[in-house]
Design a protein around this motif. Structure first.
Motif, PDB file in Angstrom:
ATOM      1  N   GLY A 391     -91.104  68.221  30.836  1.00 11.87           N
ATOM      2  CA  GLY A 391     -90.538  69.391  30.180  1.00 11.87           C
ATOM      3  C   GLY A 391     -90.226  69.085  28.734  1.00 11.87           C
ATOM      4  O   GLY A 391     -90.511  67.987  28.225  1.00 11.87           O
ATOM      5  N   THR A 392     -89.658  70.041  28.070  1.00 18.56           N
ATOM      6  CA  THR A 392     -89.375  69.908  26.644  1.00 18.56           C
ATOM      7  C   THR A 392     -87.936  70.324  26.365  1.00 18.56           C
ATOM      8  O   THR A 392     -87.474  71.352  26.872  1.00 18.56           O
ATOM      9  CB  THR A 392     -90.332  70.780  25.812  1.00 18.56           C
ATOM     10  OG1 THR A 392     -91.678  70.386  26.080  1.00 18.56           O
ATOM     11  CG2 THR A 392     -90.054  70.624  24.326  1.00 18.56           C
ATOM     12  N   VAL A 393     -87.261  69.521  25.555  1.00 21.04           N
ATOM     13  CA  VAL A 393     -85.920  69.852  25.080  1.00 21.04           C
ATOM     14  C   VAL A 393     -85.941  69.725  23.563  1.00 21.04           C
ATOM     15  O   VAL A 393     -86.194  68.649  23.022  1.00 21.04           O
ATOM     16  CB  VAL A 393     -84.848  68.922  25.685  1.00 21.04           C
ATOM     17  CG1 VAL A 393     -83.472  69.283  25.117  1.00 21.04           C
ATOM     18  CG2 VAL A 393     -84.837  69.016  27.200  1.00 21.04           C
ATOM     19  N   VAL A 394     -85.701  70.829  22.890  1.00 17.35           N
ATOM     20  CA  VAL A 394     -85.666  70.857  21.431  1.00 17.35           C
ATOM     21  C   VAL A 394     -84.241  71.169  20.998  1.00 17.35           C
ATOM     22  O   VAL A 394     -83.679  72.196  21.395  1.00 17.35           O
ATOM     23  CB  VAL A 394     -86.641  71.893  20.844  1.00 17.35           C
ATOM     24  CG1 VAL A 394     -86.573  71.883  19.323  1.00 17.35           C
ATOM     25  CG2 VAL A 394     -88.059  71.614  21.320  1.00 17.35           C
ATOM     26  N   THR A 395     -83.664  70.278  20.205  1.00 17.37           N
ATOM     27  CA  THR A 395     -82.299  70.459  19.701  1.00 17.37           C
ATOM     28  C   THR A 395     -82.356  70.651  18.199  1.00 17.37           C
ATOM     29  O   THR A 395     -82.999  69.872  17.488  1.00 17.37           O
ATOM     30  CB  THR A 395     -81.427  69.237  20.035  1.00 17.37           C
ATOM     31  OG1 THR A 395     -81.455  69.007  21.445  1.00 17.37           O
ATOM     32  CG2 THR A 395     -79.991  69.478  19.589  1.00 17.37           C
ATOM     33  N   ALA A 396     -81.701  71.698  17.736  1.00 19.52           N
ATOM     34  CA  ALA A 396     -81.655  72.013  16.303  1.00 19.52           C
ATOM     35  C   ALA A 396     -80.203  72.049  15.845  1.00 19.52           C
ATOM     36  O   ALA A 396     -79.331  72.539  16.566  1.00 19.52           O
ATOM     37  CB  ALA A 396     -82.341  73.340  16.017  1.00 19.52           C
ATOM     38  N   GLU A 397     -79.968  71.528  14.664  1.00 18.53           N
ATOM     39  CA  GLU A 397     -78.644  71.568  14.043  1.00 18.53           C
ATOM     40  C   GLU A 397     -78.732  72.305  12.722  1.00 18.53           C
ATOM     41  O   GLU A 397     -79.667  72.087  11.941  1.00 18.53           O
ATOM     42  CB  GLU A 397     -78.107  70.152  13.799  1.00 18.53           C
ATOM     43  CG  GLU A 397     -77.770  69.379  15.049  1.00 18.53           C
ATOM     44  CD  GLU A 397     -77.103  68.054  14.706  1.00 18.53           C
ATOM     45  OE1 GLU A 397     -76.527  67.955  13.597  1.00 18.53           O
ATOM     46  OE2 GLU A 397     -77.171  67.125  15.522  1.00 18.53           O
ATOM     47  N   LEU A 398     -77.754  73.167  12.497  1.00 14.48           N
ATOM     48  CA  LEU A 398     -77.644  73.885  11.235  1.00 14.48           C
ATOM     49  C   LEU A 398     -76.231  73.732  10.701  1.00 14.48           C
ATOM     50  O   LEU A 398     -75.293  73.635  11.485  1.00 14.48           O
ATOM     51  CB  LEU A 398     -77.947  75.379  11.435  1.00 14.48           C
ATOM     52  CG  LEU A 398     -79.416  75.767  11.627  1.00 14.48           C
ATOM     53  CD1 LEU A 398     -79.530  77.188  12.153  1.00 14.48           C
ATOM     54  CD2 LEU A 398     -80.186  75.623  10.323  1.00 14.48           C
ATOM     55  N   PRO A 399     -76.075  73.710   9.384  1.00 14.25           N
ATOM     56  CA  PRO A 399     -74.688  73.660   8.858  1.00 14.25           C
ATOM     57  C   PRO A 399     -73.979  74.983   9.121  1.00 14.25           C
ATOM     58  O   PRO A 399     -74.552  76.059   8.946  1.00 14.25           O
ATOM     59  CB  PRO A 399     -74.911  73.409   7.364  1.00 14.25           C
ATOM     60  CG  PRO A 399     -76.272  73.947   7.078  1.00 14.25           C
ATOM     61  CD  PRO A 399     -77.079  73.712   8.316  1.00 14.25           C
ATOM     62  N   TRP A 400     -72.731  74.907   9.548  1.00 12.03           N
ATOM     63  CA  TRP A 400     -71.950  76.119   9.775  1.00 12.03           C
ATOM     64  C   TRP A 400     -71.351  76.571   8.447  1.00 12.03           C
ATOM     65  O   TRP A 400     -70.600  75.832   7.805  1.00 12.03           O
ATOM     66  CB  TRP A 400     -70.853  75.855  10.789  1.00 12.03           C
ATOM     67  CG  TRP A 400     -70.041  77.100  11.062  1.00 12.03           C
ATOM     68  CD1 TRP A 400     -69.012  77.598  10.310  1.00 12.03           C
ATOM     69  CD2 TRP A 400     -70.215  78.027  12.131  1.00 12.03           C
ATOM     70  NE1 TRP A 400     -68.540  78.761  10.850  1.00 12.03           N
ATOM     71  CE2 TRP A 400     -69.246  79.049  11.973  1.00 12.03           C
ATOM     72  CE3 TRP A 400     -71.083  78.083  13.208  1.00 12.03           C
ATOM     73  CZ2 TRP A 400     -69.154  80.111  12.863  1.00 12.03           C
ATOM     74  CZ3 TRP A 400     -70.979  79.143  14.096  1.00 12.03           C
ATOM     75  CH2 TRP A 400     -70.023  80.143  13.934  1.00 12.03           C
ATOM     76  N   ARG A 401     -71.676  77.765   8.056  1.00 13.00           N
ATOM     77  CA  ARG A 401     -71.122  78.352   6.842  1.00 13.00           C
ATOM     78  C   ARG A 401     -70.500  79.680   7.219  1.00 13.00           C
ATOM     79  O   ARG A 401     -71.160  80.552   7.782  1.00 13.00           O
ATOM     80  CB  ARG A 401     -72.201  78.556   5.785  1.00 13.00           C
ATOM     81  CG  ARG A 401     -72.841  77.256   5.322  1.00 13.00           C
ATOM     82  CD  ARG A 401     -74.025  77.483   4.423  1.00 13.00           C
ATOM     83  NE  ARG A 401     -74.711  76.232   4.107  1.00 13.00           N
ATOM     84  CZ  ARG A 401     -75.918  76.175   3.549  1.00 13.00           C
ATOM     85  NH1 ARG A 401     -76.554  77.295   3.270  1.00 13.00           N
ATOM     86  NH2 ARG A 401     -76.478  75.020   3.289  1.00 13.00           N
ATOM     87  N   ASP A 402     -69.219  79.818   6.910  1.00 12.70           N
ATOM     88  CA  ASP A 402     -68.507  81.040   7.266  1.00 12.70           C
ATOM     89  C   ASP A 402     -69.055  82.223   6.489  1.00 12.70           C
ATOM     90  O   ASP A 402     -69.490  82.094   5.329  1.00 12.70           O
ATOM     91  CB  ASP A 402     -67.009  80.895   6.980  1.00 12.70           C
ATOM     92  CG  ASP A 402     -66.354  79.911   7.937  1.00 12.70           C
ATOM     93  OD1 ASP A 402     -66.814  79.830   9.093  1.00 12.70           O
ATOM     94  OD2 ASP A 402     -65.402  79.226   7.521  1.00 12.70           O
ATOM     95  N   ARG A 403     -69.029  83.363   7.142  1.00  8.06           N
ATOM     96  CA  ARG A 403     -69.466  84.587   6.486  1.00  8.06           C
ATOM     97  C   ARG A 403     -68.483  84.957   5.393  1.00  8.06           C
ATOM     98  O   ARG A 403     -67.277  84.924   5.597  1.00  8.06           O
ATOM     99  CB  ARG A 403     -69.572  85.700   7.530  1.00  8.06           C
ATOM    100  CG  ARG A 403     -70.203  86.957   7.010  1.00  8.06           C
ATOM    101  CD  ARG A 403     -70.683  87.818   8.152  1.00  8.06           C
ATOM    102  NE  ARG A 403     -71.733  87.147   8.912  1.00  8.06           N
ATOM    103  CZ  ARG A 403     -72.678  87.809   9.587  1.00  8.06           C
ATOM    104  NH1 ARG A 403     -72.672  89.124   9.605  1.00  8.06           N
ATOM    105  NH2 ARG A 403     -73.599  87.152  10.253  1.00  8.06           N
ATOM    106  N   GLY A 404     -68.995  85.309   4.214  1.00 12.73           N
ATOM    107  CA  GLY A 404     -68.136  85.508   3.054  1.00 12.73           C
ATOM    108  C   GLY A 404     -67.144  86.631   3.255  1.00 12.73           C
ATOM    109  O   GLY A 404     -67.472  87.710   3.669  1.00 12.73           O
TER     110      GLY A 404
END
Length: 404
Positions: A391-404
């Motif tokens: 199977g496949t496991v793809v992990t993605a990380e993004l910086p959390w930026r609060d909505r203005g």
């Protein structure tokens, strides 16, 4: 009668070999060439510092100092090339100083040039290299005639000192320079991605909805001409045109959904990802645990905790692309997939897994390389774990930026 005796192989002398290896000869060439280049660099540095210091009270001294630092940068480029060719030292080139247009004028550019840490470290390198160049030149040249049995060891020791000096004084400004290079690369990725998206939208509009609307206009024109002569035929053409309108509207909806779906703006990631999961060919379980998701708490205070619109849009695009990969590449044996989204400190985490055939790779042409570039442009990370048959496991990380 003369008899010849064969010499046993064990008693034969060893074959003649070079005393020094090619690497040693390159190091010797580097050490011998240190002195003439050190003299040139030392003279330039001393003249620059003394002249600029003496004229600092005038309007000529500061520009002259900036020019001297620029010349030191060029000498540093030559020294890095020489170390790369003879010592095998790989040192990245420093980021060039932006021109007056990018820095906001002549005086900001002049101030930036004077504060240049790369130029000042190169000046320091040129000053301390003269005594060292005299020592290396003397030892390397005389050692070829007097100390040649131990010369390779002395040469390696002195060459390692030169390697340390090049890495320490001629390298970019550590984290700042690397960060600038990364940002310039990321900016190029963002520009290329935006251009590719615009071309895709233009192509979809031209080949899809626009072509249908043109055919619809022609069909309605023919129906108008037949309205009095052949009412039944005109009605059939109008009915066909009605079907074309529905298809054109559906294509426009799909195109708008690919740009930025309305459900993402109105209801957040949970509802938008559930909509994407419903179109996947395998059953998908979606679990979104975000404090600001409006499906869990629609209050204004919770809405303010949602990630920034750009981050939210990228997260939606990433999950959409990964689920398309599941539909295309997971194989007939895939029984289901899972989408998990949560916040971990200052990062937005995404995990998409399936129980398909596996074997996915960012270099396998499945679109994962493009996703990795898009995530990297915003300081994100993409990790793929896809054993064949598991199977496949793809992990993605993004910086959390609060909505203005």
């Amino acid at each position: 009668m003369t008899m010849s005796h064969a010499v046993p192989d064990n008693d034969r002398p060893p074959p003649v070999r070079a005393v020094f290896s090619a690497v040693t000869w390159k190091e010797i060439a580097y050490l011998v060439s240190n002195l003439p280049l050190a003299i040139v660099g030392f003279v330039c540095a001393v003249v620059m510092v003394s002249t600029a210091g003496g004229l600092s009270v005038t309007a000529v001294g500061i520009p002259l100092l900036a020019c001297g630092l620029y010349l030191s940068r060029q000498l540093g480029r030559l020294d890095r090339a020489r170390a790369r060719g003879l010592l095998g030292v790989r040192v990245d080139e420093p980021t060039p100083i932006p021109g007056p247009k990018r820095t906001g004028g002549f005086f900001p550019w002049l101030w930036t040039s004077i504060k240049d840490p790369v130029g000042w470290r190169t000046v320091l390198y040129q000053l301390i290299r003269l005594p060292w160049g005299v020592l290396t030149f003397t030892v390397a040249l005389t050692g070829l005639f007097v100390l040649w049995p131990v010369l390779p060891y002395l040469v390696r020791l002195m060459a390692n000192v030169d390697r340390a000096m090049v890495r320490g004084l001629l390298s970019p400004s550590d984290d700042l320079e690397r960060r600038i290079a990364e940002l310039e690369s990321d900016r190029g990725v963002v520009v290329d991605t935006a251009a590719a998206d615009l071309r895709r939208i233009e192509r979809d509009l031209h080949d899809g909805a626009q072509a249908r609307l043109v055919a619809l206009a022609m069909g309605l024109g023919l129906a108008k001409e037949k309205l009095l002569e052949d009412p039944e035929g005109a009605a059939a053409m109008v009915d066909e045109a009605h079907g074309e309108v529905k298809l054109a509207l559906q294509e426009l909806r799909d195109l708008a959904r690919g740009i930025h779906p309305a459900v993402l703006t109105d209801r957040g990631l949970d509802a938008a990802l559930s909509s994407v999961a419903a179109r996947c060919v395998v059953p998908v379980k979606v679990a979104v645990d975000l404090p600001g998701d409006p499906s869990a708490d629609p209050s204004a205070a919770r809405l303010a905790a949602r990630p920034a619109e750009a981050i939210e849009g990228i997260a939606y695009f990433v999950v959409s692309e990964l689920l398309q990969n599941v539909s295309k590449h997971a194989g007939p044996g895939a029984r289901g997939a899972t989408v998990e989204v949560w916040r971990a400190g200052t990062r937005l985490m995404i995990r998409v897994s399936d129980d398909g055939r596996g074997g996915a790779s960012p270099s396998g042409g499945s679109g994962l390389a493009g996703l990795a570039e898009r995530l990297g442009a915003v300081d994100g990370v993409l990790v793929v774990d896809s054993p064949v048959g598991v199977g496949t496991v793809v992990t993605a990380e993004l910086p959390w930026r609060d909505r203005g």
